[in-house]
Design a protein around this motif. Structure first.
Motif, PDB file in Angstrom:
ATOM      1  N   TRP A 123       0.839  -1.230  -0.130  1.00  0.00           N
ATOM      2  CA  TRP A 123      -0.039  -0.064  -0.140  1.00  0.00           C
ATOM      3  C   TRP A 123       0.619   1.295   0.120  1.00  0.00           C
ATOM      4  O   TRP A 123       0.319   2.406   0.140  1.00  0.00           O
ATOM      5  CB  TRP A 123      -0.787  -0.040   1.187  1.00  0.00           C
ATOM      6  N   VAL A 124       2.104   1.264   0.001  1.00  0.00           N
ATOM      7  CA  VAL A 124       2.920   2.335  -0.202  1.00  0.00           C
ATOM      8  C   VAL A 124       2.752   3.173  -1.503  1.00  0.00           C
ATOM      9  O   VAL A 124       2.401   2.488  -2.537  1.00  0.00           O
ATOM     10  CB  VAL A 124       4.516   1.954  -0.323  1.00  0.00           C
ATOM     11  N   ASP A 125       2.715   4.507  -1.418  1.00  0.00           N
ATOM     12  CA  ASP A 125       2.484   5.103  -2.659  1.00  0.00           C
ATOM     13  C   ASP A 125       0.998   5.181  -2.863  1.00  0.00           C
ATOM     14  O   ASP A 125       0.512   5.209  -4.196  1.00  0.00           O
ATOM     15  CB  ASP A 125       3.228   5.200  -3.715  1.00  0.00           C
ATOM     16  N   SER A 126       0.049   4.878  -2.013  1.00  0.00           N
ATOM     17  CA  SER A 126      -1.302   4.363  -2.486  1.00  0.00           C
ATOM     18  C   SER A 126      -2.364   5.190  -1.600  1.00  0.00           C
ATOM     19  O   SER A 126      -1.869   5.534  -0.306  1.00  0.00           O
ATOM     20  CB  SER A 126      -1.706   3.074  -2.538  1.00  0.00           C
ATOM     21  N   LEU A 127      -3.788   5.674  -1.861  1.00  0.00           N
ATOM     22  CA  LEU A 127      -4.498   6.180  -0.918  1.00  0.00           C
ATOM     23  C   LEU A 127      -4.968   4.996   0.287  1.00  0.00           C
ATOM     24  O   LEU A 127      -5.115   5.737   1.473  1.00  0.00           O
ATOM     25  CB  LEU A 127      -5.943   6.438  -1.719  1.00  0.00           C
ATOM     26  N   ARG A 128      -4.888   3.818  -0.056  1.00  0.00           N
ATOM     27  CA  ARG A 128      -5.347   2.832   1.121  1.00  0.00           C
ATOM     28  C   ARG A 128      -4.282   2.890   2.284  1.00  0.00           C
ATOM     29  O   ARG A 128      -4.700   2.916   3.197  1.00  0.00           O
ATOM     30  CB  ARG A 128      -5.212   1.606   0.443  1.00  0.00           C
ATOM     31  N   GLY A 129      -2.912   3.071   1.772  1.00  0.00           N
ATOM     32  CA  GLY A 129      -1.916   3.175   2.705  1.00  0.00           C
ATOM     33  C   GLY A 129      -1.934   4.734   3.576  1.00  0.00           C
ATOM     34  O   GLY A 129      -1.626   4.571   4.582  1.00  0.00           O
ATOM     35  N   LEU A 130      -2.397   5.789   2.689  1.00  0.00           N
ATOM     36  CA  LEU A 130      -2.698   6.893   3.381  1.00  0.00           C
ATOM     37  C   LEU A 130      -3.903   7.159   4.654  1.00  0.00           C
ATOM     38  O   LEU A 130      -3.827   7.785   5.351  1.00  0.00           O
ATOM     39  CB  LEU A 130      -2.737   8.032   2.647  1.00  0.00           C
ATOM     40  N   VAL A 131      -4.842   6.305   4.284  1.00  0.00           N
ATOM     41  CA  VAL A 131      -6.149   6.431   4.735  1.00  0.00           C
ATOM     42  C   VAL A 131      -6.591   5.425   5.851  1.00  0.00           C
ATOM     43  O   VAL A 131      -6.907   5.572   6.924  1.00  0.00           O
ATOM     44  CB  VAL A 131      -7.177   6.481   3.868  1.00  0.00           C
ATOM     45  N   VAL A 132      -6.378   3.992   5.408  1.00  0.00           N
ATOM     46  CA  VAL A 132      -6.743   3.057   6.237  1.00  0.00           C
ATOM     47  C   VAL A 132      -6.205   2.838   7.693  1.00  0.00           C
ATOM     48  O   VAL A 132      -6.739   2.674   8.572  1.00  0.00           O
ATOM     49  CB  VAL A 132      -6.761   1.752   5.497  1.00  0.00           C
TER      50      VAL A 132
END
Length: 302
Positions: free
Chosen positions: A162-171
């Motif tokens: 999930w690095v460099d993704s919205l999932r990694g930033l949000v979840v």
């Protein structure tokens, strides 16, 4: 010879004069107090506005005018071209970072409201044997420093790709022990009669929550949404580690890129900061009434 009636009249007149004197002094003291309050409020307002003035002034100046010894209230020529320079900078995708921050802030806010409100409602309204133990476990998480969980969280997110993704930033930030605590305290004070009437109509816990509790708690939800959005928008360290690709930068990471070991672009830093706080100002001005009401309703009941 004076009579009792004359003495009574004299005493009454004296009391009236003393009463009028005290009333006059009270009005004068009230006027002085009001004037002092206005003066103190005016001074506090000016002090509060000074950072915003400096932000606007420096964002429309050159680096030489910002760091020069000769200070002017506003530069002779306002540099509106700083806005174009900010968005045209190929090294920093500032427009993309604004969009990323908006998406992350909205998703983070909606997810946190859903997860934490459900958890708080369950702890406050659904009876089961270990409810208190679960609640105390949630409180314990508030005592764990974020630095302790930072590395394990990054390892987990990295292993999931999930690095460099919205999932990694949000979840990873969807659940907040403090927000869960606030929801529980609020739901403890929510009128049980409304939920009992919903159950008479055949609604279960989910139906009562979604159709009765949520529509009657919008002020509190708006307050928590405001705090959560501001927190998500201002987050820096986690987006810095997860958003390694410039396309995944949030606005706070983009701001940090204007200050390096070699150069410091003061006018771009101030311009980017001025633009980046506008969404927060609009959100706060629009929701400030609900923010105050919602925080007042958290209480410590239960």
């Amino acid at each position: 010879m004076t009579t009792v009636a004359d003495d009574t009249k004299t005493g009454t007149a004296g009391r009236r004069r003393r009463g009028h004197g005290r009333a006059g002094r009270g009005r004068r003291h009230g006027t002085i107090g009001s004037a002092g309050l206005y003066v103190a409020t005016g001074v506090a307002t000016l002090l509060f506005l000074v950072p915003f003035y400096l932000l606007v002034r420096n964002s429309l100046s050159t680096d030489a005018e910002i760091t020069g010894e000769d200070w002017t209230f506003f530069p002779a020529h306002l540099r509106w071209g700083n806005i174009g320079e900010l968005f045209d900078d190929p090294a920093v995708p500032f427009a993309r970072s604004l969009w990323n921050s908006a998406v992350v802030g909205v998703l983070h806010t909606l997810g946190t409201l859903l997860v934490c409100s459900l958890a708080g409602y369950g702890l406050a309204r659904i009876p089961y044997r270990h409810a208190d133990k679960v609640f105390y476990g949630v409180l314990v998480t508030l005592m764990v420093p974020s630095a302790v969980t930072f590395v394990p969280s990054f390892v987990l997110v990295s292993s999931l790709g999930w690095v460099d993704s919205l999932r990694g930033l949000v979840v990873p930030g969807l659940f907040s022990g403090f927000t869960c605590f606030l929801f529980r305290q609020y739901f403890l004070g929510f009128p049980k009669e409304l939920e009992e009437a919903a159950r008479v109509d055949g609604l279960g816990h989910w139906g009562a929550y979604w159709r009765i509790v949520v529509p009657n708690s919008l002020n509190f939800f708006a307050a928590i949404a405001t705090i959560t959005f501001i927190s998500g928008w201002n987050a820096f360290l986690w987006p810095l580690v997860i958003g390694q690709d410039p396309k995944a930068w949030t606005v706070q990471v983009a701001l940090s890129s204007y200050m390096t070991n070699q150069t410091v672009n003061f006018h771009l830093i101030f311009m980017a900061t001025a633009i980046s706080i506008l969404p927060l100002v609009f959100v706060f001005l629009f929701l400030q009434r609900w923010l105050v009401q919602g925080i007042a309703k958290t209480g410590v009941k239960g």
